[in-house]
Design a protein around this motif. Sequence first.
Motif, short mmCIF file in Angstrom:
data_model
loop_
_atom_site.label_atom_id
_atom_site.label_comp_id
_atom_site.label_asym_id
_atom_site.label_seq_id
_atom_site.Cartn_x
_atom_site.Cartn_y
_atom_site.Cartn_z
N ILE A 121 36.28 25.38 41.28
CA ILE A 121 35.96 25.27 39.86
C ILE A 121 34.95 26.34 39.45
O ILE A 121 35.09 26.98 38.39
CB ILE A 121 35.42 23.85 39.53
N ALA A 122 33.95 26.57 40.30
CA ALA A 122 32.95 27.60 39.99
C ALA A 122 33.60 28.98 39.90
O ALA A 122 33.30 29.76 38.98
CB ALA A 122 31.87 27.60 41.06
N ALA A 123 34.52 29.28 40.84
CA ALA A 123 35.19 30.59 40.84
C ALA A 123 36.12 30.74 39.63
O ALA A 123 36.13 31.80 38.97
CB ALA A 123 35.97 30.77 42.13
N PHE A 124 36.89 29.70 39.32
CA PHE A 124 37.83 29.77 38.19
C PHE A 124 37.08 29.88 36.86
O PHE A 124 37.52 30.57 35.94
CB PHE A 124 38.75 28.55 38.17
N SER A 125 35.94 29.18 36.77
CA SER A 125 35.14 29.25 35.54
C SER A 125 34.58 30.66 35.36
O SER A 125 34.59 31.21 34.26
CB SER A 125 33.98 28.25 35.61
N LYS A 126 34.11 31.25 36.45
CA LYS A 126 33.54 32.61 36.41
C LYS A 126 34.60 33.61 35.97
O LYS A 126 34.32 34.51 35.15
CB LYS A 126 32.99 32.98 37.77
N GLU A 127 35.82 33.47 36.50
CA GLU A 127 36.91 34.40 36.18
C GLU A 127 37.65 34.02 34.90
O GLU A 127 38.53 34.75 34.45
CB GLU A 127 37.91 34.44 37.34
N TRP A 132 44.30 27.75 36.27
CA TRP A 132 43.82 27.26 37.56
C TRP A 132 42.65 26.30 37.39
O TRP A 132 42.50 25.34 38.16
CB TRP A 132 43.42 28.43 38.46
N LEU A 133 41.84 26.51 36.38
CA LEU A 133 40.74 25.59 36.11
C LEU A 133 41.27 24.22 35.72
O LEU A 133 40.75 23.18 36.17
CB LEU A 133 39.85 26.17 35.01
N TYR A 157 40.32 13.92 34.07
CA TYR A 157 41.68 14.07 33.53
C TYR A 157 41.61 14.56 32.08
O TYR A 157 42.40 15.43 31.67
CB TYR A 157 42.45 12.75 33.59
N TRP A 158 40.68 14.02 31.31
CA TRP A 158 40.56 14.46 29.92
C TRP A 158 40.12 15.92 29.84
O TRP A 158 40.59 16.68 28.98
CB TRP A 158 39.56 13.58 29.16
N VAL A 159 39.21 16.33 30.73
CA VAL A 159 38.79 17.73 30.75
C VAL A 159 40.00 18.63 31.05
O VAL A 159 40.20 19.67 30.41
CB VAL A 159 37.68 17.95 31.80
N SER A 160 40.81 18.22 32.03
CA SER A 160 42.02 18.97 32.38
C SER A 160 43.00 19.00 31.20
O SER A 160 43.57 20.04 30.88
CB SER A 160 42.68 18.35 33.61
N LYS A 161 43.17 17.85 30.56
CA LYS A 161 44.11 17.77 29.43
C LYS A 161 43.69 18.67 28.28
O LYS A 161 44.54 19.31 27.64
CB LYS A 161 44.24 16.33 28.94
N ASP A 162 42.38 18.73 28.00
CA ASP A 162 41.90 19.60 26.92
C ASP A 162 42.31 21.06 27.17
O ASP A 162 42.67 21.78 26.24
CB ASP A 162 40.38 19.51 26.81
N LEU A 163 42.27 21.47 28.43
CA LEU A 163 42.69 22.83 28.78
C LEU A 163 44.22 22.95 28.69
O LEU A 163 44.74 23.96 28.20
CB LEU A 163 42.22 23.19 30.18
N HIS A 164 44.92 21.92 29.16
CA HIS A 164 46.39 21.97 29.15
C HIS A 164 46.97 21.97 27.74
O HIS A 164 48.11 22.40 27.55
CB HIS A 164 46.97 20.81 29.96
N ASP A 165 46.22 21.48 26.78
CA ASP A 165 46.71 21.51 25.39
C ASP A 165 46.95 22.93 24.91
O ASP A 165 47.67 23.15 23.93
CB ASP A 165 45.69 20.82 24.46
#
Length: 225
Positions: A121-127, A132-133, A157-165
């Motif tokens: 998560i730290a690496a994906f957030s940085k990039e 992938w996040l 799951y909600w954090v992931s869904k917000d990105l998947h939207d």
Amino acid sequence: MVLAKEIDDKDLIISLLNNLASEYSYLGDYGKSLNLYLQGIELAKQRDDLASLSILNENLALLYVGQKDYDQALYFYEAVKKVNDQIGDDFTTAQSLSNIASIYTDTGKLDKALECIEISIAAFSKERKMDWLAYAYRVKADTYLKKKAYPQAMHWYWVSKDLHDHLDDDREKMQLFNGMANALLGQQEKDSAKYYADIAFGLSQVLGEKEGIKEASHTPYHIHK
């Protein structure tokens, strides 16, 4: 594939072998998928194509994950790690760690899973790799689901869904909604659980994902039971 072979474009052949293997995997024809991945790996080794070797070994590991053969999956992830160490790419390493975290979740090694996924998560957030996040947050949620920590699972799951939207990845959304359905069922929120299970079921039918259909049927079965 025929045209690629006629013009002897090895890079294109490797790419096509990988893509075809992935499609056969999604269709459940694991034998053909395995054969194509191995062909691609052999050709990539001949060309010393480290980037393709990393991708092919990772996809082959995922193939074994789909069959719940976790020992073989981890074997190929070790091959991925060796290649990634040669490449020296932190992002690629984070991809592998996120998939290894998923294996640890499936095998009940939940603390190890969380340790790996936090690094990813730290690496994906940085990039700023949002696809992938979103995946990493879903794996983190799956880990809390396995712990039966349903509120924490739903948060991630909600954090992931917000990105998947904002992403176009129906296969990953199918797994996300299945996870949400199971977490909501764990909290006895049956109507919401069935809602997300139905979405996952619809996506899995469109994609022809047998495991997805099976998983999406799990929640309504337990609700009706």
